[in-house]
Design a protein around this motif. Structure first.
Motif, PDB file in Angstrom:
ATOM      1  N   GLY A 346     -34.922  35.820 -15.578  1.00 10.89           N
ATOM      2  CA  GLY A 346     -34.456  37.210 -15.447  1.00 10.89           C
ATOM      3  C   GLY A 346     -35.610  38.058 -14.633  1.00 10.89           C
ATOM      4  O   GLY A 346     -36.089  37.387 -13.787  1.00 10.89           O
ATOM      5  N   ASN A 421     -24.123  32.781 -27.110  1.00 10.01           N
ATOM      6  CA  ASN A 421     -24.546  33.757 -25.919  1.00 10.01           C
ATOM      7  C   ASN A 421     -24.926  34.894 -26.642  1.00 10.01           C
ATOM      8  O   ASN A 421     -23.958  35.684 -27.195  1.00 10.01           O
ATOM      9  CB  ASN A 421     -23.494  33.939 -24.984  1.00 10.01           C
ATOM     10  N   HIS A 423     -26.734  38.846 -26.478  1.00  9.85           N
ATOM     11  CA  HIS A 423     -27.259  39.846 -25.563  1.00  9.85           C
ATOM     12  C   HIS A 423     -27.635  41.002 -26.502  1.00  9.85           C
ATOM     13  O   HIS A 423     -27.018  41.417 -27.535  1.00  9.85           O
ATOM     14  CB  HIS A 423     -26.334  40.477 -24.640  1.00  9.85           C
ATOM     15  N   ASP A 446     -31.055  38.438 -22.579  1.00 12.05           N
ATOM     16  CA  ASP A 446     -29.901  37.668 -22.866  1.00 12.05           C
ATOM     17  C   ASP A 446     -30.338  36.424 -23.019  1.00 12.05           C
ATOM     18  O   ASP A 446     -31.452  35.813 -22.636  1.00 12.05           O
ATOM     19  CB  ASP A 446     -29.044  37.590 -21.456  1.00 12.05           C
ATOM     20  N   VAL A 448     -29.245  32.147 -24.382  1.00  7.60           N
ATOM     21  CA  VAL A 448     -28.206  31.101 -24.514  1.00  7.60           C
ATOM     22  C   VAL A 448     -28.939  29.988 -25.483  1.00  7.60           C
ATOM     23  O   VAL A 448     -29.918  29.464 -25.130  1.00  7.60           O
ATOM     24  CB  VAL A 448     -27.630  30.573 -23.330  1.00  7.60           C
ATOM     25  N   MET A 464     -32.277  29.065 -23.435  1.00  6.63           N
ATOM     26  CA  MET A 464     -32.774  30.106 -22.111  1.00  6.63           C
ATOM     27  C   MET A 464     -32.649  31.388 -22.366  1.00  6.63           C
ATOM     28  O   MET A 464     -31.805  31.834 -22.875  1.00  6.63           O
ATOM     29  CB  MET A 464     -31.447  29.560 -21.195  1.00  6.63           C
ATOM     30  N   LEU A 465     -33.616  32.180 -22.144  1.00  4.08           N
ATOM     31  CA  LEU A 465     -34.036  33.456 -22.104  1.00  4.08           C
ATOM     32  C   LEU A 465     -34.430  34.104 -20.985  1.00  4.08           C
ATOM     33  O   LEU A 465     -34.889  33.698 -20.076  1.00  4.08           O
ATOM     34  CB  LEU A 465     -35.236  33.587 -23.348  1.00  4.08           C
ATOM     35  N   SER A 466     -33.512  35.200 -20.896  1.00  8.26           N
ATOM     36  CA  SER A 466     -33.661  36.244 -19.579  1.00  8.26           C
ATOM     37  C   SER A 466     -33.822  37.435 -20.010  1.00  8.26           C
ATOM     38  O   SER A 466     -33.472  37.947 -21.302  1.00  8.26           O
ATOM     39  CB  SER A 466     -32.084  35.969 -18.885  1.00  8.26           C
ATOM     40  N   LEU A 467     -34.933  38.182 -19.409  1.00  6.30           N
ATOM     41  CA  LEU A 467     -35.555  39.352 -19.648  1.00  6.30           C
ATOM     42  C   LEU A 467     -35.248  40.181 -18.588  1.00  6.30           C
ATOM     43  O   LEU A 467     -34.941  39.885 -17.620  1.00  6.30           O
ATOM     44  CB  LEU A 467     -36.795  39.523 -19.728  1.00  6.30           C
ATOM     45  N   ARG A 468     -34.937  41.566 -19.222  1.00  2.47           N
ATOM     46  CA  ARG A 468     -34.670  42.679 -18.258  1.00  2.47           C
ATOM     47  C   ARG A 468     -34.990  43.963 -18.939  1.00  2.47           C
ATOM     48  O   ARG A 468     -35.097  44.011 -20.073  1.00  2.47           O
ATOM     49  CB  ARG A 468     -33.272  42.679 -17.714  1.00  2.47           C
TER      50      ARG A 468
END
Lengths: 564, 139
Positions: A346, A421, A423, A446, A448, A464-468
């Protein structure tokens, strides 16, 4: 003689009334049953009475000539209580009990009746001429729709009715808070388009929806409703739409309530069975399981999982996982398989980047430069494999507080795996704040999860981790804080609410502090608010640097950069 | 490094490369060659867009994609993991999950953040990957 249709028909009415009067005098008593049609002139209207002589029904009229109608009524005055004029699809029942009522409906005046009581039936409550105009507008609007835009539903297009030329010319008061108007309109719609499924009511100065339950009685099959471009100011108004039992999709763009989009929960509170609002779905879970043919998520025979109840399973799983993640990271081991993989990617918010140990595993490689390639290779390795390593990784990250109410979850099975998923929003909690109090930094993520059914239970095999940065898109609480702050900022800086809201969305928890700094900087430099804000942003809100930047640019500035 | 570790490393690297390549081509097609996009999807693929489920790629393209104005995308981050139960032979991944973060704008609307998960599977016997699951959300 070549008479117009209108003359021919009013002539027929005169004939009819004369005939009746004659027959009455001849028999000298009331007779029930339908009267004989006059076979000499097939265009003559038919007159029927019911056995009790209390109802008159006149069919087959073209246009209603008011004075003939009045004369006709006079001849029936002794027996008629309810008179129905049928015109095409339009039926108008006029109560004779209240002279003002029927005179309003038919513009009759000075017609006397001997005061017989009447049953007040359904009445249009609008002048007949207005009803005819509304009726015609409706038919024209719906017939002139270009064929290509027909989406298969029966559409009633009342957009901009309030400013329709015929309405304005005839001075018809289109007021959706007037129950009499709404009733009349509803009945017209019901007669012309009983199967209507789509109602378009944009741009009609609609302020409240109190009378809309009347509409729902007459147009009960409404699935799609558009109220865009009106003046609906409060979310509670939507509650009046609950009575549209088939309503699935609601559009409310460009209303005061849409300035700050209401949360899904708030909308569902008002209309529990609504499915989409302003084009977006209201359910926070979407589960593809039922729609996917040929695949199913298989669990061991002895598991507690009930296949039909994907939703509950996912709900429980996520609640347990995040509660453990927030409160006791060391117990996360039970969620993962022994050889699970995890990675973080991310565009991490700035407070994460300040942590030197953390690098986003971004595999995006857009150029072939050697620098790009070596960064790619390093990032490939940034994946954590194995349960123990994963727990250690999570344990080393800041304490968190996940906002489950902000979660939007999509669930998809594939073969024997379940993809989840998520968010939503989360806050990192540090206890190094001022005065010893914990500091929360909110941001969005986000994630998964891939789940599989293994011998020792249902486990995460991929994470799977995504940062924003915080988007606040799904956060009700965030929206309320923003609205509150926006009002304060608007007052402080003397700017519009919309501008202030954008400001608060950008600076979130720091909005009020930034606004104060902005106010002082603006007063010192006399710059226009937006230019002052720009100056401060480019100097990372350090006032000294901002002043220096301002001084640097001052020679080339124009009058319009400053406040008047 | 043991053989198992080497194999695991291979899988990691292959997944990352395949993901990177596919993502570049996919979003290029999305912006510049939309009619061609159905080729990326396997016949059995399903699509979930902003919470709406489409059982078939055909219905997704016919009912939805064809109605969208021109799309412009800027990618911010791409991550990929192989699903380990689907590793053929010692070191060839056949099922890869890709998590994408970026900004998207429709027509002349301002850009918004989006998060997309593409699950790609190799056609049997080949290293040709197609999308079997597509989950998209504006975030």
């Amino acid at each position: 003689m070549q008479s117009t249709t209108r003359e021919r028909k009013s002539y027929s009415l005169q004939m009819a009334s004369a005939q009746l009067a004659k027959r009455r005098r001849a028999t000298n008593r009331n007779r029930g049953g339908p009267e004989r049609k006059d076979n000499r002139n097939p265009n003559r209207p038919t007159v029927r009475t019911d056995p009790s002589q209390r109802r008159l029904r006149i069919e087959g009229l073209g246009e209603i000539n008011i004075s003939e109608a009045r004369d006709f009524l006079r001849t029936r005055q002794r027996t008629a209580e309810i008179v129905t004029f049928e015109q095409d699809h339009l039926g108008v029942d006029i109560s004779l009990k209240d002279p003002e009522h029927y005179s309003r409906c038919l513009k009759l005046s000075q017609t006397c009746f001997n005061g017989r009581t009447a049953i007040v039936k359904t009445i249009y409550t609008l002048p007949l001429s207005h009803i005819l105009i509304l009726s015609r507008i409706l038919v024209e609007a719906c017939l002139s729709k270009d064929e290509g835009s027909d989406d298969g539903t029966n559409k009633v297009d009342l957009r901009g009715l309030v400013s329709h030329p015929a309405i304005v010319e005839n001075d018809i008061k289109v007021d959706f808070s007037d129950s009499l108007f709404v009733t009349a309109l509803a009945k017209i719609i019901n007669r012309q388009f009983p199967d209507a499924q789509t109602l378009l009511m944009d741009n009609n100065n609609i302020k409240n929806l109190r009378q809309f339950n009347i509409l729902s009685q007459f147009v009960p099959n409404t699935i799609n409703l558009s109220l865009s471009g009106n003046l609906i100011g409060s979310l509670d108004e939507l509650g009046h739409l609950k009575s549209f039992k088939s309503l699935k999709n609601l559009l409310c763009f460009n209303n005061p309530i849409a300035v700050e989009p209401p949360s899904n929960d708030a909308v569902l509170d008002e209309i529990p069975h609504l499915q989409t609002f302003n084009g977006l779905p209201l359910e926070s879970f979407s589960i593809a399981g039922a729609a996917v043919t040929g695949t199913s998520f298989k669990f061991p025979e002895n598991s507690n999982f009930i296949p039909e109840d994907n939703r509950k399973f996912v709900n429980d799983f996520l609640t347990n996982y995040f509660s453990t993640y927030d409160n006791n990271r060391l117990e996360l081991g039970t969620f993962y398989s022994a050889e699970a993989c995890a990675s973080i990617s991310g565009v991490p918010p700035s407070h994460c980047q300040a942590d030197g140990n953390f690098v986003s595993r971004n595999l995006l490689m857009t150029s072939n430069s050697s620098h790009s390639k070596s960064r790619f290779d390093r990032n490939v390795d940034l994946m954590v494999i194995g349960r123990e390593a994963i727990i250690r990784t999570w344990f080393g990250r800041p304490k968190t507080e996940h906002d489950l109410f902000s979660f939007r979850v999509d669930v998809t099975p594939l073969d024997s795996s379940l993809f989840i998923n998520i968010h939503g929003d989360v806050a990192d909690i540090s206890d190094k704040g001022n005065k010893g109090s914990a500091r929360k930094v909110r941001y969005s993520f986000d994630r998964v999860f891939i789940l599989q059914s293994l011998p020792d239970g249902i486990k995460i095999v991929n994470d799977m981790l995504s940062l924003r940065n915080l988007s606040g898109r799904f956060t009700k609480a965030m929206n309320e804080t923003n609205i509150d702050n926006a009002r304060k900022v608007a007052r402080l800086l003397d700017e519009s609410f919309e501008w202030s809201l954008e400001f608060c969305r950008k600076y979130v928890a720091n909005a009020l502090d930034c606004a104060q700094i902005l106010l002082e900087f603006r007063n010192t430099t006399n710059l226009r608010t937006d230019f002052a804000a720009d100056c401060l942003e480019r100097s990372q809100w350090d006032v000294k640097n901002a002043m220096a930047l301002f001084e640097q640019h001052r020679p080339s500035m124009l009058p319009e950069h400053f406040r008047m | 490094m043991s053989d198992m570790d080497k194999a695991a490393q291979e899988v990691k690297l292959t997944s990352a490369k395949v993901a990177n390549q596919l993502v570049q081509v996919y979003y290029d097609a999305l912006q510049n060659n939309r009619p061609n996009m159905m080729n990326f999807y396997a016949p059995t693929a399903t699509v979930t867009w902003s919470g709406f489920n489409y059982d078939s790629v055909q219905s997704f393209f016919a009912e939805f994609m064809s109605n969208l104005p021109s799309i412009s995308v800027n990618l911010s981050s791409v991550d990929a993991q192989a699903v380990l139960s689907h590793v053929i032979g010692p070191s060839t991944p056949s099922l890869i999950t890709i998590l994408i973060l970026g900004t998207i704008s429709f027509g002349s609307e301002p850009a918004e953040n989006f998060s997309q998960t593409l699950v790609i599977q190799a056609d049997p016997g080949t290293t040709m990957f197609r999308i079997v699951r597509d989950v998209f959300r504006l975030v």
